[in-house]
Scaffold this motif. Structure first.
Motif, PDB file in Angstrom:
ATOM      1  N   TRP A 139       4.943   6.867   5.718  1.00 29.55           N
ATOM      2  CA  TRP A 139       4.549   5.516   5.304  1.00 29.55           C
ATOM      3  C   TRP A 139       5.744   4.610   5.005  1.00 29.55           C
ATOM      4  CZ3 TRP A 139      -0.523   4.001   5.431  1.00 29.55           C
ATOM      5  CH2 TRP A 139      -1.467   5.021   5.616  1.00 29.55           C
TER       6      TRP A 139
ATOM      7  N   PRO B 140      -2.134   4.209  10.593  1.00 30.16           N
ATOM      8  CA  PRO B 140      -2.663   3.619  11.835  1.00 30.16           C
ATOM      9  C   PRO B 140      -2.017   4.244  13.070  1.00 30.16           C
ATOM     10  CG  PRO B 140      -2.156   1.902  10.238  1.00 30.16           C
ATOM     11  CD  PRO B 140      -1.629   3.185   9.672  1.00 30.16           C
TER      12      PRO B 140
ATOM     13  N   ARG C 251       0.556   4.149  -2.691  1.00 32.18           N
ATOM     14  CA  ARG C 251       0.298   5.535  -2.312  1.00 32.18           C
ATOM     15  C   ARG C 251       1.373   6.454  -2.885  1.00 32.18           C
ATOM     16  NH1 ARG C 251      -2.802   7.552   2.098  1.00 32.18           N
ATOM     17  NH2 ARG C 251      -2.225   9.693   2.704  1.00 32.18           N
TER      18      ARG C 251
ATOM     19  N   TYR D  52       0.832  -1.201   0.000  1.00 33.92           N
ATOM     20  CA  TYR D  52       0.000   0.000   0.000  1.00 33.92           C
ATOM     21  C   TYR D  52       0.868   1.253   0.000  1.00 33.92           C
ATOM     22  CZ  TYR D  52      -2.900   3.850   1.488  1.00 33.92           C
ATOM     23  OH  TYR D  52      -3.504   5.074   1.539  1.00 33.92           O
TER      24      TYR D  52
ATOM     25  N   ARG E  96      -7.305   8.911   1.119  1.00 33.67           N
ATOM     26  CA  ARG E  96      -8.070   9.097   2.351  1.00 33.67           C
ATOM     27  C   ARG E  96      -7.581   8.252   3.523  1.00 33.67           C
ATOM     28  NH1 ARG E  96     -14.024   8.197   0.059  1.00 33.67           N
ATOM     29  NH2 ARG E  96     -12.794   6.682  -1.124  1.00 33.67           N
ATOM     30  N   ARG E  97      -6.931   7.142   3.251  1.00 36.08           N
ATOM     31  CA  ARG E  97      -6.471   6.278   4.336  1.00 36.08           C
ATOM     32  C   ARG E  97      -5.454   7.012   5.206  1.00 36.08           C
ATOM     33  NH1 ARG E  97      -3.884   0.155   3.623  1.00 36.08           N
ATOM     34  NH2 ARG E  97      -3.450  -0.224   5.839  1.00 36.08           N
ATOM     35  N   ARG E  98      -5.615   6.951   6.519  1.00 36.65           N
ATOM     36  CA  ARG E  98      -4.703   7.587   7.469  1.00 36.65           C
ATOM     37  C   ARG E  98      -3.752   6.550   8.052  1.00 36.65           C
ATOM     38  NH1 ARG E  98      -6.847  12.673   9.031  1.00 36.65           N
ATOM     39  NH2 ARG E  98      -4.819  12.939  10.059  1.00 36.65           N
TER      40      ARG E  98
END
Length: 404
Positions: free
Chosen positions: A129, A192, A14, A10, A188-190
């Motif tokens: 990330w 964790p 991204r 991911y 949109r994914r933040r």
């Protein structure tokens, strides 16, 4: 056991999406360089005056990297990036229909603000990330800026010749408004909470340099960023105008700028790999020294072929400098403040670009050539080397003390 999302599939996906957004969103920084001769001719300006739209763009770009970074730390990348892309599109559209040079120049502040969201804030976001491959990840997303500079001048040069700079600006306003906001929704994914907590702990464990606070480190890096980018601005901002002066024309200048920036992409990728092995500070020092050597090569050469070669060498030399600052920030400062401090240091580098672009124009107007402007860049670059050498030696003493 839960698998870490850092350095995951991911994360790389991204990164690829952010690269595409950056390719589109960074156009505001480069198109103003491309249209500078046309604006100068339309409004009958001196070279320094024709640099004002670029200066306003870079002022907006500088402020945006810091202020938008603060907003991203608080609200996330999606809403901020979408909103600022619409601000940039509005700036292009309004500038295209404005008859007054002063208003055209000031509207470039909006273009710079919107462009900023696709640079420092995206770099800060993607740095969260990655852990093991953070250096190359930052280098790749920072390359979006140079890829944009290599891509858009070539794509838009024909449109510029047929419809002028106003037509180019209207096309860009439409492209940005319909493409960037939908793409940002895919981010949109933040991160964790568990990963953020670990990153915060890691940042707190980093000892910094010489007992300096994050704010003090950022200020030192900011001064260094200004110095290196005053030097960097001379070829990047004025290569098209230099080619026009030498009789080669703006299209040739656009090609040289594209070659310079493509070389910068290669340099950024190589520097990212080096940063993962050596760390950000040695990588920055190497890049700064190579940039100064490349600036010397512009002094004796003004032929067509030689300028193509030297511009490519300059791109290969300097491309890794700016992303190295982001790597250093992530090495020395808390992760929860990544947007703020990456944005601040990026702001400083852009201040250097804006000041250097304007100062080179002033030196040209006074001296009638770019020779002294290149020497001015070399002096500023030497100052950057002194500062980074101080940081390097301080960090090494800090490590030696900790080991002892």
């Amino acid at each position: 056991m839960q698998t870490s999302v850092l350095d995951s599939r991911y994360s790389w996906g991204r990164l690829a999406l952010s690269l595409l957004i950056g390719l589109i969103g960074n156009v505001g920084m480069w198109v103003v360089i491309m249209v500078m001769p046309d604006i100068q001719a339309e409004f009958d300006l001196e070279r320094a005056e024709a640099s004002y739209p670029y200066v306003w763009t870079m002022v907006g770009f500088a402020l945006g990297n810091y202020l938008i970074g603060l907003l991203v730390d608080r609200y996330g990348i999606v809403r901020v990036l979408s909103g600022m892309s619409l601000v940039m599109a509005a700036g292009f559209a309004l500038a295209a229909v404005t008859p007054t040079f002063f208003i055209v120049s000031v509207l470039h502040l909006l273009i710079g603000l919107g462009t900023a969201a696709s640079f420092g804030p995206l770099i800060a976001d993607i740095s969260l990330w990655f852990e093991r491959r953070r250096g190359i990840a930052i280098a790749i997303i920072a390359s979006a800026n140079y890829l944009s500079g290599a891509f858009w001048p070539v794509v838009l040069s024909g449109h510029l010749a047929s419809d002028g700079w106003r037509g180019v600006y209207m096309v860009l306003a439409l492209i940005i408004a319909v493409s960037v906001p939908p793409l940002t929704l895919l981010l949109r994914r933040r991160l964790p909470l568990s990963e953020m907590s670990a990153a915060v702990a890691q940042g707190a464990a980093a000892g910094g340099i010489g007992g300096l606070s994050p704010r003090q480190i950022a200020l030192i890096l900011g001064v260094a960023g200004i110095a290196c980018c005053v030097a960097m601005a001379m070829p990047q901002v004025h290569i098209v105008a230099l080619c026009v002066d030498l009789g080669f024309g703006p299209a040739v200048g656009a090609e040289m700028l594209s070659l310079m920036l493509l070389g910068g992409v290669a340099s950024r990728l190589i520097s990212g790999l080096l940063a993962d092995q050596l760390g950000g500070i040695p990588t920055l020092l190497i890049g700064s020294a190579l940039q100064m050597l490349a600036l010397f090569l512009y002094l004796p050469f003004d032929g067509l072929v030689s300028l193509y070669v030297v511009s490519t060498i300059f791109g290969l030399a300097q491309g890794g400098i700016v992303p190295s600052y982001a790597v250093i920030v992530r090495e020395l400062m808390p992760a929860k403040e990544a947007g703020r401090w990456v944005g601040f240091v990026m702001m400083s580098t852009i201040v250097g670009m804006a000041f250097g672009g304007w100062l080179s124009g002033v030196i040209y107007d006074i001296s009638g050539s770019y020779q002294l402007a290149f020497w001015n860049g070399i002096v500023w670059n030497l100052g950057n080397i002194f500062i980074i050498t101080y940081i390097f030696l301080s960090a090494r003493r800090e490590r030696q003390t900790a080991q002892a």
